[in-house]
Each structure stands twice: as structure tokens, then as C-alpha cells.
Motif scaffolding. Structure first.
Motif, PDB file in Angstrom:
ATOM      1  N   MET A   6      -4.095  10.205   2.159  1.00 55.49           N
ATOM      2  CA  MET A   6      -4.674   9.028   2.620  1.00 55.49           C
ATOM      3  C   MET A   6      -4.180   8.373   3.838  1.00 55.49           C
ATOM      4  SD  MET A   6      -7.349   7.534   1.179  1.00 55.49           S
ATOM      5  CE  MET A   6      -8.482   8.147   0.053  1.00 55.49           C
ATOM      6  N   TYR A  30      -5.759  12.965  -8.678  1.00 53.09           N
ATOM      7  CA  TYR A  30      -5.280  11.664  -7.847  1.00 53.09           C
ATOM      8  C   TYR A  30      -4.423  11.995  -6.798  1.00 53.09           C
ATOM      9  CZ  TYR A  30      -7.270   8.934 -11.699  1.00 53.09           C
ATOM     10  OH  TYR A  30      -8.176   8.007 -12.216  1.00 53.09           O
ATOM     11  N   ARG A  31      -3.287  12.951  -7.137  1.00 54.71           N
ATOM     12  CA  ARG A  31      -2.040  13.062  -6.432  1.00 54.71           C
ATOM     13  C   ARG A  31      -2.919  13.922  -5.100  1.00 54.71           C
ATOM     14  NH1 ARG A  31       2.944  15.218  -9.271  1.00 54.71           N
ATOM     15  NH2 ARG A  31       3.821  14.930  -7.486  1.00 54.71           N
ATOM     16  N   VAL A  60      -5.738  13.541  -3.833  1.00 53.49           N
ATOM     17  CA  VAL A  60      -6.618  12.810  -3.001  1.00 53.49           C
ATOM     18  C   VAL A  60      -5.637  11.580  -2.262  1.00 53.49           C
ATOM     19  CG1 VAL A  60      -8.178  10.824  -3.187  1.00 53.49           C
ATOM     20  CG2 VAL A  60      -8.605  12.973  -4.351  1.00 53.49           C
ATOM     21  N   ALA A  61      -4.679  11.466  -3.045  1.00 48.36           N
ATOM     22  CA  ALA A  61      -3.908  10.161  -2.483  1.00 48.36           C
ATOM     23  C   ALA A  61      -2.808  10.628  -1.385  1.00 48.36           C
ATOM     24  CB  ALA A  61      -2.761   9.663  -3.633  1.00 48.36           C
ATOM     25  N   TRP A  62      -2.461  11.918  -1.348  1.00 46.87           N
ATOM     26  CA  TRP A  62      -1.466  12.452  -0.438  1.00 46.87           C
ATOM     27  C   TRP A  62      -1.814  12.207   1.027  1.00 46.87           C
ATOM     28  CZ3 TRP A  62       2.775  13.771   1.988  1.00 46.87           C
ATOM     29  CH2 TRP A  62       2.792  14.756   2.540  1.00 46.87           C
ATOM     30  N   VAL A 102       1.812   7.107  -6.561  1.00 48.07           N
ATOM     31  CA  VAL A 102       0.647   8.178  -7.161  1.00 48.07           C
ATOM     32  C   VAL A 102       1.139   9.566  -6.336  1.00 48.07           C
ATOM     33  CG1 VAL A 102      -1.805   8.823  -6.789  1.00 48.07           C
ATOM     34  CG2 VAL A 102      -1.251   6.423  -7.219  1.00 48.07           C
ATOM     35  N   THR A 103       1.433   9.838  -5.288  1.00 44.76           N
ATOM     36  CA  THR A 103       1.662  11.173  -4.527  1.00 44.76           C
ATOM     37  C   THR A 103       2.919  11.651  -5.065  1.00 44.76           C
ATOM     38  OG1 THR A 103       0.928   9.989  -2.642  1.00 44.76           O
ATOM     39  CG2 THR A 103       1.890  12.072  -2.525  1.00 44.76           C
ATOM     40  N   LEU A 159       0.757  -1.198  -0.137  1.00 48.87           N
ATOM     41  CA  LEU A 159      -0.052   0.051  -0.070  1.00 48.87           C
ATOM     42  C   LEU A 159       0.791   1.179  -0.048  1.00 48.87           C
ATOM     43  CD1 LEU A 159      -2.764  -0.995   2.540  1.00 48.87           C
ATOM     44  CD2 LEU A 159      -3.030  -0.668  -0.132  1.00 48.87           C
ATOM     45  N   LEU A 219       2.319   2.110  -3.330  1.00 40.84           N
ATOM     46  CA  LEU A 219       1.101   2.389  -4.431  1.00 40.84           C
ATOM     47  C   LEU A 219       1.138   3.797  -4.211  1.00 40.84           C
ATOM     48  CD1 LEU A 219      -1.461  -0.473  -4.520  1.00 40.84           C
ATOM     49  CD2 LEU A 219      -0.207   0.716  -6.274  1.00 40.84           C
ATOM     50  N   TRP A 220       0.892   4.262  -2.765  1.00 48.04           N
ATOM     51  CA  TRP A 220       0.689   5.505  -2.409  1.00 48.04           C
ATOM     52  C   TRP A 220       1.824   6.427  -2.740  1.00 48.04           C
ATOM     53  CZ3 TRP A 220       3.746   8.413   1.311  1.00 48.04           C
ATOM     54  CH2 TRP A 220       3.137   9.772   1.698  1.00 48.04           C
ATOM     55  N   ASP A 269       4.526  10.707  -8.053  1.00 57.06           N
ATOM     56  CA  ASP A 269       4.454  10.317  -9.430  1.00 57.06           C
ATOM     57  C   ASP A 269       5.787   9.845  -9.734  1.00 57.06           C
ATOM     58  OD1 ASP A 269       4.032  12.456 -12.417  1.00 57.06           O
ATOM     59  OD2 ASP A 269       3.521  10.332 -12.030  1.00 57.06           O
TER      60      ASP A 269
END
Lengths: 250, 92
Positions: B41, B34-35, B37-39, B21-22, B14, B17-18, B24
Motif C-alpha cells: 500500500m 488483508y496482509r 493487500v496492505a503490504w 495489518v501487515t 496511517l 494501521l499499515w 499482525d
């Protein structure tokens, strides 16, 4: 209720239930728990024996045991005492050696566990052919009597943590009212080394490791030790240590 | 695998994955949303789990069965037992 003594049991059925009762200073409670066991086993028609493992109680528990033997018979009440307080784990091992049943009940001798649940344990075991049936205070209409808010909070909190970290496959890991196949308990005792609450938890953890099936029966736990805190800082710390150890090693 | 290793594995997967995305990491040029929202999380999930835990434990404490009838029944049976045992010759 149908009289289960007139049973359509297979005449070859030889299930016998050995109840292990480790005692220390239970002079008052021993006759009462034995009376209840005799009552409920008698009503159920199952074959049984009660093994009293007294650790040299100074209050004369053993002598009361001898009287009970005279009343109920030496085939039903077995006395297998030890010289001094040697702990629960070794008491179980000692008891198993003398057990002639193929199933073993473990329970507390201080009346916090009620023998009325015994037929339910037996039925549950047969239902699912379980290796182990654990009494749970946390599910169904299981519960406790005599616990204050603090005790309930600690109990539920610790249990929640245990479920999250260990996913043990049983809702009540510190309970000590259980039914085991004899060979299952023997194997588990070979691997268990802890004491106290952690000991009961370790049994469940090892059972999961060895792939044994665990059934559950809701039970009521009547805590009669008023005014004393049975759950002090020491117990909590040792429980936490045990939990983390199992988390890291199993 | 021990439970600890399961957790570490899960957290690693996880976490990767985080981070992917965060930050890149693969230059995927994902949309900004996306970034965004992910940051947060990880923190969000941690807090959510904390609230969930409190709610569950609170609920379980509140609905912890008090076995009053069981205690009464026991008292009754203790009397009965003592009587019967006395009759059978038990000397307490």
C-alpha cells in the motif's frame, strides 16, 4: 452599461480606495497606469487616491509623477518617494502610513496588472465582506500573456506543491494584485519578513493564520518583460526555502 | 498545529494501521488477503500520488489561459492613453 455615478449609494458610505504603486524606473509606465486607474475608478464612481512610492528612480519617474499631479490633482495623486531602493515590504508600510482610504489596492506599476479588474475586486469584497481579495491567474478566466512553456510549468508546479503542503485558501499565492482592508494589511505587514515571491506567499499564509477571509477574482497578467528570465535558479531556491519554512512553522 | 505536524500525525496514524495489518502486531490473525493487500500500500499510494500530481500539473499547464485579447486591449489603451495625456499637457 448603467452609469454607476448616479448610484443609489448610501450617502454615509465612505469607502475610499488607496492604490499603492511602488515604482522603480517606471517613467514610461507610470502615466499609463495612472491614466487607466483614473479611467476605471472614474467610471465606477468610487472614491480613490493613488499613492506613488518611488524609490529614488534615476530615470525621472518622480518628475513624471509631479506632472501627473498637475493634471489629475494632488488629492488624487500622492507622491511619497523614498531616497533609495528599500524593498517592497517597506514600500507598503510607507504607503499605508500615508493612505487615507479604508481599503488598499496593491498592484504592479508595470502594466502587468490591469486596472479594469478593480471594480470586480470591489464588488467581490462587498459580496462576501472579505478581509482580502486576491487576484488569481489560475482560476476562472484568469491567465497570463507572454509566458513560455517552462515558465508555465514552473508556475503550476510550484503552485501545486504549495496547495498540497500549505492548503493556503487561495489559488494564487505569489500574485501581487490584491485588495485589503487597511487594518488587515497593517496587521499582516507587522508579521511579514520575507522578500520577493515568498513575501506575497507569506501574506496569504499569515492571513490564514489570523483567520482572515480571502476572496478571489480571476485576472489576466500581461508579462511585458520579454527576453529576460525573471524566474531564475535563485528565485526558485528561495521560493522552495520559503515554502518549506512555512510548512514547518505555520 | 503546524502543517508539518499535521502531516507527521497523519503519516503516523496511517503508518501504524499499515504496520498493524501487515505485520499482525496485535495477533489478530487476519485473513492472508488483508496482509497481502496492505503490504504494498505505501508504495502504491506514493506512486499513485506521483501520477496524480503529474496529471494535474500537466492538465493545468495545458489549459493555462493565454490572454491574447488582454495584451491587444492593453496595446490599444496605451495608444489611447498616450494621446489623451499628450493633450492634457504631459511631456514624456
Amino acid at each position: 452599461m448603467a452609469n454607476r455615478k448616479i448610484s443609489h449609494k448610501n450617502p454615509d458610505s465612505v469607502d475610499k480606495y488607496s492604490v499603492l504603486l511602488p515604482t522603480y524606473n517606471e517613467r514610461e509606465n507610470l502615466p499609463l497606469i495612472v491614466w487607466l486607474l483614473v479611467k476605471y475608478f472614474g467610471e465606477s464612481g468610487h472614491n480613490y487616491e493613488i499613492i506613488v512610492i518611488d524609490d529614488g528612480s534615476p530615470d525621472g519617474t518622480l518628475e513624471v509623477g509631479e506632472q501627473l499631479q498637475k493634471i489629475y490633482g494632488e488629492d488624487k495623486i500622492l507622491l511619497r518617494p523614498r531616497a533609495k531602493k528599500l524593498g517592497l515590504g517597506t514600500a507598503y508600510i510607507h504607503g499605508i502610513k500615508h493612505a487615507t482610504g479604508n481599503f488598499i489596492f496593491i498592484m504592479d506599476a508595470d502594466l502587468s496588472h490591469h486596472p479594469k479588474f478593480i471594480p470586480e475586486f470591489i464588488q467581490k469584497q462587498k459580496e462576501g465582506d472579505y478581509d482580502l481579495v486576491s487576484g488569481t491567474r489560475y482560476r476562472g478566466n484568469g491567465g497570463v500573456y507572454g509566458w513560455d512553456l517552462r515558465r508555465k510549468l514552473i508556475s503550476r508546479g510550484a503552485n501545486f506543491l504549495t496547495q498540497v503542503l500549505l492548503r493556503p485558501g487561495a489559488s494564487d499565492v505569489t500574485g501581487s494584485f490584491r485588495l485589503y482592508r487597511k487594518e488587515v494589511l497593517e496587521r499582516l505587514m507587522e508579521r511579514c519578513v520575507s522578500k520577493g515571491y515568498v513575501f506575497q506567499m507569506e501574506i496569504i499564509v499569515r492571513a490564514r493564520q489570523l483567520g482572515y477571509s480571502i476572496g478571489e477574482v480571476p485576472i489576466s497578467f500581461v508579462d511585458r518583460v520579454y527576453g529576460e528570465s525573471k524566474l531564475g535558479g535563485n528565485e526558485i531556491v528561495s521560493f522552495a526555502k520559503g515554502l518549506l519554512t512555512f510548512f514547518a512553522t505555520t | 498545529m503546524t502543517k508539518l505536524l499535521e502531516w507527521l500525525l497523519g503519516v503516523s496514524i496511517l503508518g501504524s494501521l499499515w504496520a498493524l495489518v501487515t505485520f499482525d502486531l496485535l495477533d489478530l490473525s487476519l485473513p492472508q488477503t488483508y496482509r497481502e493487500v496492505a503490504w504494498p500500500m505505501p508504495l502504491y499510494l506514493l506512486v499513485s500520488f506521483g501520477c496524480y500530481s503529474l496529471a494535474i500539473v500537466g492538465y493545468r499547464v495545458a489549459t493555462f489561459n493565454d490572454c491574447n485579447e488582454a495584451a491587444e486591449e492593453l496595446q490599444q489603451q496605451i495608444k489611447e492613453a498616450k494621446e489623451d495625456l499628450r493633450r492634457r499637457g504631459l511631456k514624456m
